[in-house]
Design a protein around this motif. Structure first.
Motif, mmCIF file in Angstrom:
data_model
loop_
_atom_site.group_PDB
_atom_site.id
_atom_site.type_symbol
_atom_site.label_atom_id
_atom_site.label_comp_id
_atom_site.label_asym_id
_atom_site.label_seq_id
_atom_site.Cartn_x
_atom_site.Cartn_y
_atom_site.Cartn_z
ATOM 1 N N ALA A 295 0.836 -1.207 0.000
ATOM 2 C CA ALA A 295 0.000 0.000 0.000
ATOM 3 C C ALA A 295 0.868 1.253 0.000
ATOM 4 C CB ALA A 295 -0.917 0.006 1.209
ATOM 5 N N VAL A 296 0.469 2.251 -0.782
ATOM 6 C CA VAL A 296 1.157 3.544 -0.863
ATOM 7 C C VAL A 296 0.105 4.649 -0.793
ATOM 8 C CG1 VAL A 296 2.593 5.065 -2.264
ATOM 9 C CG2 VAL A 296 3.034 2.602 -2.267
ATOM 10 N N ASN A 297 0.358 5.658 0.016
ATOM 11 C CA ASN A 297 -0.600 6.755 0.166
ATOM 12 C C ASN A 297 -0.856 7.451 -1.171
ATOM 13 O OD1 ASN A 297 0.612 6.243 2.830
ATOM 14 N ND2 ASN A 297 -0.656 7.960 3.486
ATOM 15 N N LYS A 298 -2.131 7.601 -1.521
ATOM 16 C CA LYS A 298 -2.527 8.301 -2.732
ATOM 17 C C LYS A 298 -3.074 9.681 -2.377
ATOM 18 C CE LYS A 298 -3.936 4.027 -5.108
ATOM 19 N NZ LYS A 298 -5.094 3.304 -5.720
ATOM 20 N N PRO A 299 -2.758 10.708 -3.174
ATOM 21 C CA PRO A 299 -3.363 12.020 -2.937
ATOM 22 C C PRO A 299 -4.889 11.914 -3.014
ATOM 23 C CG PRO A 299 -1.543 12.204 -4.488
ATOM 24 C CD PRO A 299 -1.797 10.735 -4.292
ATOM 25 N N VAL A 300 -5.561 12.623 -2.115
ATOM 26 C CA VAL A 300 -7.015 12.528 -2.046
ATOM 27 C C VAL A 300 -7.662 13.298 -3.189
ATOM 28 C CG1 VAL A 300 -9.055 13.047 -0.654
ATOM 29 C CG2 VAL A 300 -6.967 12.220 0.445
ATOM 30 N N THR A 301 -8.522 12.631 -3.929
ATOM 31 C CA THR A 301 -9.349 13.256 -4.961
ATOM 32 C C THR A 301 -10.806 13.084 -4.544
ATOM 33 O OG1 THR A 301 -9.515 11.203 -6.234
ATOM 34 C CG2 THR A 301 -7.650 12.676 -6.740
ATOM 35 N N LEU A 302 -11.715 13.743 -5.237
ATOM 36 C CA LEU A 302 -13.127 13.604 -4.913
ATOM 37 C C LEU A 302 -13.590 12.163 -5.071
ATOM 38 C CD1 LEU A 302 -14.682 16.836 -6.504
ATOM 39 C CD2 LEU A 302 -14.365 16.314 -4.073
ATOM 40 N N GLU A 303 -13.106 11.500 -6.128
ATOM 41 C CA GLU A 303 -13.482 10.104 -6.366
ATOM 42 C C GLU A 303 -12.982 9.199 -5.251
ATOM 43 O OE1 GLU A 303 -12.977 6.596 -9.784
ATOM 44 O OE2 GLU A 303 -12.009 8.557 -10.050
ATOM 45 N N LEU A 304 -11.707 9.389 -4.868
ATOM 46 C CA LEU A 304 -11.129 8.573 -3.805
ATOM 47 C C LEU A 304 -11.814 8.857 -2.474
ATOM 48 C CD1 LEU A 304 -8.947 6.538 -2.992
ATOM 49 C CD2 LEU A 304 -7.403 8.462 -2.582
ATOM 50 N N ALA A 305 -12.095 10.135 -2.208
ATOM 51 C CA ALA A 305 -12.773 10.498 -0.966
ATOM 52 C C ALA A 305 -14.142 9.825 -0.876
ATOM 53 C CB ALA A 305 -12.922 12.013 -0.863
ATOM 54 N N TYR A 306 -14.852 9.793 -1.985
ATOM 55 C CA TYR A 306 -16.169 9.153 -2.009
ATOM 56 C C TYR A 306 -16.052 7.660 -1.718
ATOM 57 C CZ TYR A 306 -20.590 7.323 -3.796
ATOM 58 O OH TYR A 306 -21.790 6.664 -3.916
ATOM 59 N N GLU A 307 -15.042 7.006 -2.329
ATOM 60 C CA GLU A 307 -14.847 5.578 -2.109
ATOM 61 C C GLU A 307 -14.569 5.278 -0.639
ATOM 62 O OE1 GLU A 307 -11.730 4.257 -4.634
ATOM 63 O OE2 GLU A 307 -12.825 4.588 -6.506
ATOM 64 N N VAL A 308 -13.759 6.119 -0.020
ATOM 65 C CA VAL A 308 -13.426 5.910 1.390
ATOM 66 C C VAL A 308 -14.645 6.140 2.280
ATOM 67 C CG1 VAL A 308 -12.060 6.805 3.327
ATOM 68 C CG2 VAL A 308 -10.976 6.462 1.088
ATOM 69 N N ILE A 309 -15.374 7.211 2.006
ATOM 70 C CA ILE A 309 -16.500 7.584 2.866
ATOM 71 C C ILE A 309 -17.629 6.552 2.819
ATOM 72 C CG2 ILE A 309 -18.349 9.300 3.153
ATOM 73 C CD1 ILE A 309 -16.275 11.432 2.356
ATOM 74 N N VAL A 310 -17.874 5.951 1.647
ATOM 75 C CA VAL A 310 -18.982 4.990 1.542
ATOM 76 C C VAL A 310 -18.560 3.575 1.924
ATOM 77 C CG1 VAL A 310 -20.117 6.346 -0.262
ATOM 78 C CG2 VAL A 310 -18.544 4.505 -0.914
ATOM 79 N N ASN A 311 -17.294 3.366 2.192
ATOM 80 C CA ASN A 311 -16.801 2.052 2.573
ATOM 81 C C ASN A 311 -17.135 1.775 4.041
ATOM 82 O OD1 ASN A 311 -15.414 -0.301 3.070
ATOM 83 N ND2 ASN A 311 -13.475 0.401 2.215
#
Length: 505
Positions: A295-311
């Motif tokens: 795992a490597v930290n990815k810069p937060v984008t709106l798409e990534l933020a949405y994936e994290v929040i709904v998980n």
């Protein structure tokens, strides 16, 4: 050669030397008894930054029940409001700091928060009204965001088999700053009074003497002696997971340096190191393969933020932390005031209440690290589900003990201080162990967004602090009511989390 066997490296060796997993360049040991390698230095800087943040963040709590309240002519409601406001700002900063860490790295964010937080700390002595207190405590609350940097920094440097204890040690020793702050501020205030300074001036001078210079010194040390990532600069973090071929499980290779300009293990340790010993070895914990390995930290984008929040995995540790760390924050902010109000007498005043309340925070020195150790231990046998159920069990135990403490206080017209202390010490241990286990679980949830994830979980802890502080604010009487209400909430929320599924490893 270190004492290496098929079962691994000896504990003593691991406490003094980093043992590197060549797959991701993370250390599979936590070398706390060393400062001659980047893993040790970054670990100690991570908890130290969080520790010193408490010297300002919680500096009001031991003095506000009596001297500050009297000096500023505050009502009990205004004292409660100031506690809530302080936690609100930390909640906001923790949410913001997560994406900043994923983009710029935890070291720079840690140093930045310490420097920014030193400014309102230096202005604390200018407060003269309740509104002024609200403003100062709001901006000092920025320092609470250092927790996210602390946890994300350790996750970047320590591998899955020890990330629980690394995070728990960092968080526990850092959280102990809350307890030490009570002792330091009360002792300093009393010394200033003994030197002939008036109470009006003494508490203001105490802020200038302790928090500000320490915050700035640690911030500078973080920038000078810390490093961003095992691969070097934060922008190079993707280079840490090349297709490296591990050595056989029963072999360990040692790299020694006697020079000041050397390079270890494919960029793991570089430059200005003397007499450093780094071990590179394959770690075979029953051949556990986890997403954490690469795992490597990815810069937060709106798409990534949405994936994290709904998980749903995001909300397992987040809601659990809301009930455990949130409870701890509310207790740290209110326990001295509750004890002072409940037991005030000629022999029991602000100083004694503050010293007793400090026990809760000081227990973090061993109880939170114990949670991380238990998390790592149970992971070997039961994987991530083991960490999940241990977190929930400790949260439920905390709730039951808080419920019991509240009912004891409310059902006794003259409650025993000894009984109260015994109950809240046992309660504190379960509470802080739960916090330690929680952040051994967090790295397994959205591992490519560890900064963002740590920020969400940390912010939820503060949200819990706000919610529980509101309960203490609006349910001050009878004195035990707030405790048993908080206990019921903790039990209910943690039991509901049982339904969220987790990966096996």
């Amino acid at each position: 050669m270190p004492p290496a066997t098929r079962s691994g490296i000896s504990v003593l060796y691991g406490l003094r030397h980093p043992v590197i997993n060549p797959t991701n360049q993370k250390s599979t040991t936590v070398p706390i008894f060393s400062l001659n390698n980047q893993y040790s230095r970054n670990f100690h800087l991570s908890w130290l930054g969080f520790f010193v943040a408490f010297l300002s963040w919680f500096a009001f709590s031991p003095l506000i029940p009596d001297v500050i309240k009297t000096d500023l002519k505050l009502t009990s409601e205004e004292v409660g409001n100031s506690n809530i406001i302080s936690l609100c700002s930390t909640l906001i900063v923790r949410i913001i700091s997560g994406p900043l860490i994923d983009r710029y790295g935890p070291r720079k964010v840690m140093a930045g928060l310490l420097i920014i937080g030193a400014i309102p700390s230096g202005l604390a002595g200018t407060v003269s009204t309740a509104n002024g207190l609200y403003i100062i405590r709001f901006f000092i609350g920025i320092l609470g965001g250092t927790f996210v940097s602390c946890q994300a920094w350790n996750t970047a440097f320590f591998d899955k088999n020890v990330v629980g204890r690394a995070n728990a040690l960092g968080g526990g020793w850092g959280n102990a700053g809350g307890g030490f702050t009570f002792i330091i501020m009360i002792a300093l205030f009393n010394q200033l009074l003994a030197d002939g300074i008036s109470p009006h001036t003494a508490w203001r001078v105490a802020f200038a003497i302790v928090p500000v210079p320490i915050l700035l010194v640690v911030a500078v040390a973080t920038l000078i002696f810390g490093t961003d990532h095992p691969a070097g600069r934060w922008s190079d973090r993707h280079k840490a997971v090349p297709a490296a071929t591990p050595a056989p499980d029963d072999q360990a290779s040692i790299t020694n340096s006697k020079n000041t300009n050397t390079k270890f293990g494919h960029g793991i340790e570089t430059g200005n190191e003397k007499n450093v010993q780094v071990t590179i070895t394959a770690i075979g914990d029953k051949n556990i393969v986890s997403e954490l390995d690469t795992a490597v930290n990815k810069p937060v984008t709106l798409e990534l933020a949405y994936e994290v929040i709904v998980n749903p995995l995001t909300w397992l540790p987040s809601l659990a932390y809301m009930t455990t760390f949130g409870y701890e924050l509310a207790i740290d902010a209110n326990l001295a005031n509750v004890l002072y109000t409940l037991l005030k007498s000629p022999t029991f005043g602000q100083t004694k209440a503050g010293y007793i309340a400090s026990i809760y925070g000081l227990l973090n020195v061993f109880s939170r690290p114990l949670g991380g150790y238990f998390g790592d231990l149970i992971y070997i046998q039961f994987g991530v589900p083991g960490k999940k159920y241990l977190t929930i069990a400790c949260g439920v135990a905390q709730g039951l003990l808080s419920l019991g403490l509240g009912l004891y206080i409310d059902n006794h017209s003259d409650p025993s201080l000894t009984v109260i202390i015994v109950i809240f010490v046992i309660l504190a241990i379960f509470n802080e162990v739960a916090n330690g286990v929680n952040f051994s679980l967090v790295p397994h949830c959205n591992p490519n967004s560890n900064g963002f994830m740590s920020g969400i979980v940390g912010a939820m802890g503060n949200l819990g602090g706000v919610l529980f502080a509101i309960i203490f604010r609006f349910e001050p009487s009878p004195a035990g009511k707030a405790f048993w209400i908080c206990g019921i909430i903790a039990i209910g929320v943690n039991l509901l989390l049982c339904v969220i599924r987790v990966p096996h490893f």
